[in-house]
Design an enzyme around this catalytic site. Structure first.
Site, PDB file in Angstrom:
ATOM      1  N   HIS A 175       0.822  -1.207   0.000  1.00  0.00           N
ATOM      2  CA  HIS A 175       0.000   0.000   0.000  1.00  0.00           C
ATOM      3  C   HIS A 175       0.858   1.260   0.000  1.00  0.00           C
ATOM      4  O   HIS A 175       0.487   2.273  -0.595  1.00  0.00           O
ATOM      5  CB  HIS A 175      -0.922  -0.016   1.221  1.00  0.00           C
ATOM      6  N   HIS A 183     -10.274   2.120  -0.421  1.00  0.00           N
ATOM      7  CA  HIS A 183     -10.473   1.701   0.965  1.00  0.00           C
ATOM      8  C   HIS A 183     -11.248   0.390   0.929  1.00  0.00           C
ATOM      9  O   HIS A 183     -12.298   0.239   1.555  1.00  0.00           O
ATOM     10  CB  HIS A 183     -11.200   2.780   1.777  1.00  0.00           C
TER      11      HIS A 183
END
Length: 744
Positions: free
Chosen positions: A50, A96
């Site tokens: 990420h 998300h």
């Protein structure tokens, strides 16, 4: 300086932090000793997918990222594009996904909060938000709960913050049963000469914590987002952050007010990996060290450890480097807005990242190498075999054309999204020119006349069948949607959602899509200025469809010269098709929804034709000669015509197009998902002018009918009342959300 190695690092602990044995060995070699638990947490945050893009960097570098309007490309909190008159648009898209599957309301809400901070961190006031949502099979037992929570979370946060949510997409497929996708995009407006960056400058400058207090919510969130799900998914619930949109609104106003004083040297949102990532990035970009004293961090929970504070992803927090002489002024601004302001460290000339807490040194690491030395993998990848091209003449026609059309417009992927967007405040701020439901949203800039257009799109079933074609088509579709409202496409942001990159077939999907995206962006002069990669979107070895969502922004010089996707007045306007009809049925929704098949090669995109057709259509819209415009995409010509009649309440009488492959059977010309084509609504007094302009630009075009009446009448195929179309179109979503569609 002595560091306490408590507790002892074990192989299980290393694995729990998402680090592979060879990566831990690299850490040992890098620092020459065993890390502390806090240092292990810092490495896990900085070296996960990420934050480090370790599996994707090689391919992301191949994308075009510059252009005459690009002020800032990838590498900052958001991309920045010049729109003239001293103004700039700041925008980005983020994912998300994992948090939203675990806790849909807070996952989606904090996704909104995070992307808004990315934009106002750059000095821009957010003016619009969009989203791209993917859910599992509607019959799956969790899907309705997830849809309800995600939509409520987006609406709850965005509405309270005060930004209009103006567009997006919502789709369903069984491959998202175990991993939904929640991609959020935000757009802000700033002065082109007042953009703020995250690069720290100067030694001995105060590092200041701003915003809300730190809690234990979200600890390890970035690491969790870089791992597959398994049967223990519910145990990950504590890693989901909790958002407060009203605090975020105050943070926005305080940041913009402080930026106007000249106090800010550098600023970074505390997003993924929280204090760790923000501090390391600010220092490393400026070739400076950072020393933090965690005793000064405002906490809302007792006895928080250094590890917890460094990895917390509590929301509504910023980190700044300030001019020392402006400290008192800066603190007064934040106290006025009832936000925390704390000097928690300073910049140094050591190139070390030093963290102390309770009088002890918890971390002492080489700051540049935390990012620069992160693993970078050239993962093996397989180029998959492209499915065979389907001959339209070998695809069965429907039992009835009208029934097929009603099935398509009432299907989960094509039915009205009114149930969704009516939960979003899309009119707040008073600048929304075109509401959700069309090709692209249009937002006026101040009092006008300028406006921007924005859209998000991708067709995952195309990407699954042929990643390269799917990547090309995603960019072309976004470019086309902006063109259809009359906007000059400026730049894109992307959100590349894929499964586990350690599997060569998944990495092959990623590589193919990125190559396609790059080819299309180059051909269409449509640079990528920001984005996000979300990998490991799979559960127990079953990956999502490859979903490289593309968000595009375009410029409209005169907001009174736009087009929408609704037929104009009922005085029998002329309907054109600009572009050829080839009747491409491979991977079409006709195959899936009517024939219950998912096969064939997806449609190719000729980028030269795409640009030629789009440029000509955009010129016509700007000249005021086109009353309405809609591109042909999912469901083909028949669905595009139906959408234009439903949007206006005005019927149409048309014939089958002849341009292209006139030998294609009727069902292929009606439902084929041909690319680079538009439907135009033109006043009767402008028909010769429009035809001459299209032909002069080298665009294949023909008149196929006229508007008017109360039915959509396609000669020799169907004649359906507009009200019947509307009823079918509006039925599915509210029925589904009312629980009247049984779970499987």
């Amino acid at each position: 300086m002595t560091l306490l190695n408590t507790p002892t690092i074990t192989p299980d602990m290393i694995a729990d932090h998402g680090l592979k044995p060879e990566e831990y060995d690299a850490i040992l070699q890098l620092i020459g000793r065993e890390p502390t638990i806090t240092e292990l947490g810092i490495f896990s945050a900085m070296w996960n997918e990420h934050c480090s893009y370790k599996s994707s960097k090689k391919w992301l570098r191949t994308l075009p990222t510059s252009g005459p309007r690009v002020i800032q490309g990838p590498g900052e909190n958001a991309g920045v594009v010049d729109i003239g008159d001293g103004q700039a648009i700041v925008f980005k898209m983020e994912s998300h996904n994992h948090p939203s599957f675990i806790e849909p309301y807070q996952g989606a809400a904090t996704g909104m909060g995070g992307i808004l901070r990315d934009v106002f961190t750059m000095g821009a006031r957010p003016i619009a938000a969009l989203n791209a949502l993917r859910f599992g099979d509607p019959a799956h037992e969790k899907t309705r709960h997830l849809v309800s929570g995600v939509v409520s979370g987006i609406g709850g946060y965005g509405n309270s913050f005060g930004v209009p949510t103006v567009g997006g997409e919502v789709n369903f497929h069984r491959r998202y049963n175990g991993n939904i996708l929640v991609n959020a995009m935000a757009i802000g407006l700033a002065d082109a000469d007042k953009i703020f960056y995250s690069k720290a400058e100067g030694v001995g400058r105060p590092v200041v914590y701003l915003g809300a207090k730190t809690g234990r919510d979200g600890v390890g969130g970035a690491t969790m987002a870089s791992a597959e799900f398994d049967e223990n998914i519910e145990e990950k619930r504590p890693t989901v952050q909790v958002g407060d949109p009203f605090t975020e609104k105050r943070l926005l106003e305080a940041c913009l007010e402080l930026m106007a004083t000249g106090a800010v040297i550098a600023i970074q949102d505390m997003g993924a990996a929280g204090l760790t990532c923000s501090a390391v990035e600010m220092g490393a970009k400026g070739d400076l060290g950072i020393a933090l004293n965690l005793d000064a961090v405002p906490c809302r929970e007792k006895a928080m450890t250094a590890y917890e504070m460094m990895l917390s992803e509590s929301q509504e927090r910023m980190l700044m480097v300030l001019r020392p002489e402006k400290e008192a002024e800066a603190e007064a601004v934040f106290r006025k807005w009832e936000l925390d302001f704390a000097i928690i460290g300073e910049t140094t000339d050591t190139l070390r990242f030093v963290v102390t807490h309770g009088g002890e040194t918890k971390a002492d690491l080489p700051i540049k190498k935390l990012g620069d030395e992160a693993p970078e993998y050239d993962r093996p990848w397989n180029q998959q075999t492209t499915p065979a091209i389907l001959s339209a003449r070998e695809v069965p026609p429907p039992g009835g054309y009208a029934e097929a059309l009603l099935t398509l417009i009432g299907s989960p992927d094509l039915s009205s999204r009114r149930w969704v967007w009516e939960q979003y405040d899309h009119l707040i701020q008073g600048n929304t020119v075109q509401r959700p439901g069309g090709d692209a949203a249009v937002i006026r800039i101040g009092g006008g006349p300028k406006a921007i257009a924005a859209t998000v799109d991708v067709t995952p079933r195309y990407c699954e069948a042929d990643p390269y074609r799917g990547g090309v088509q995603a960019v072309a579709e976004v470019w086309r949607n902006l063109t259809a409202v009359g906007a000059e496409p400026l730049a894109v942001t992307d959100n590349l959602n894929f499964g586990n990159p350690e599997r060569p077939e998944i990495m092959g999907q990623f590589v193919g899509c990125v190559k396609g995206i790059g080819a299309a962006c180059n051909a269409l002069a449509f640079p990528v200025v920001s984005g996000n990669v979300s990998l490991y979107n799979e559960t127990e070895g079953r990956a999502i469809l490859p979903t490289p969502a593309i968000g595009g922004v375009g410029l409209i010089r005169d907001a009174t010269r736009t087009a929408n996707a609704a037929f104009g007045g009922p005085d029998q306007d002329i309907i054109y098709i600009a572009g050829s009809s080839m009747g491409w049925l491979g991977q079409s929704l006709y195959l899936r929804e009517v024939l219950n098949r998912e096969d064939g090669a997806p449609p190719p995109v000729d980028l030269e034709i795409e640009r030629r057709n789009g440029d000509a259509v955009r010129t016509l819209i700007a000249s005021g000669t086109v009353s309405a415009c809609h591109d042909i995409s999912d469901g083909g010509l028949a669905v595009a015509l139906a959408e234009m009649t439903m949007a206006s309440g005005i019927g149409a009488a048309v014939r089958m197009p002849e341009a292209g492959d006139s030998a294609a059977p009727p069902h292929a010309r009606l439902f084929g998902e041909d690319q680079s084509a538009y439907i135009l609504d033109v006043g009767r007094d402008r028909t010769e002018e429009v035809m001459a302009a299209l032909q002069g630009a080298g665009v294949i075009a023909e008149i196929i009918g006229k508007t008017g009446g109360e039915t959509l009448n396609v000669a020799d195929a169907f004649n359906v009342p507009v009200e019947k179309l509307k009823a079918a179109h509006e039925h599915w979503f509210p029925t589904f959300m009312a629980g009247e569609i049984a779970a499987g």
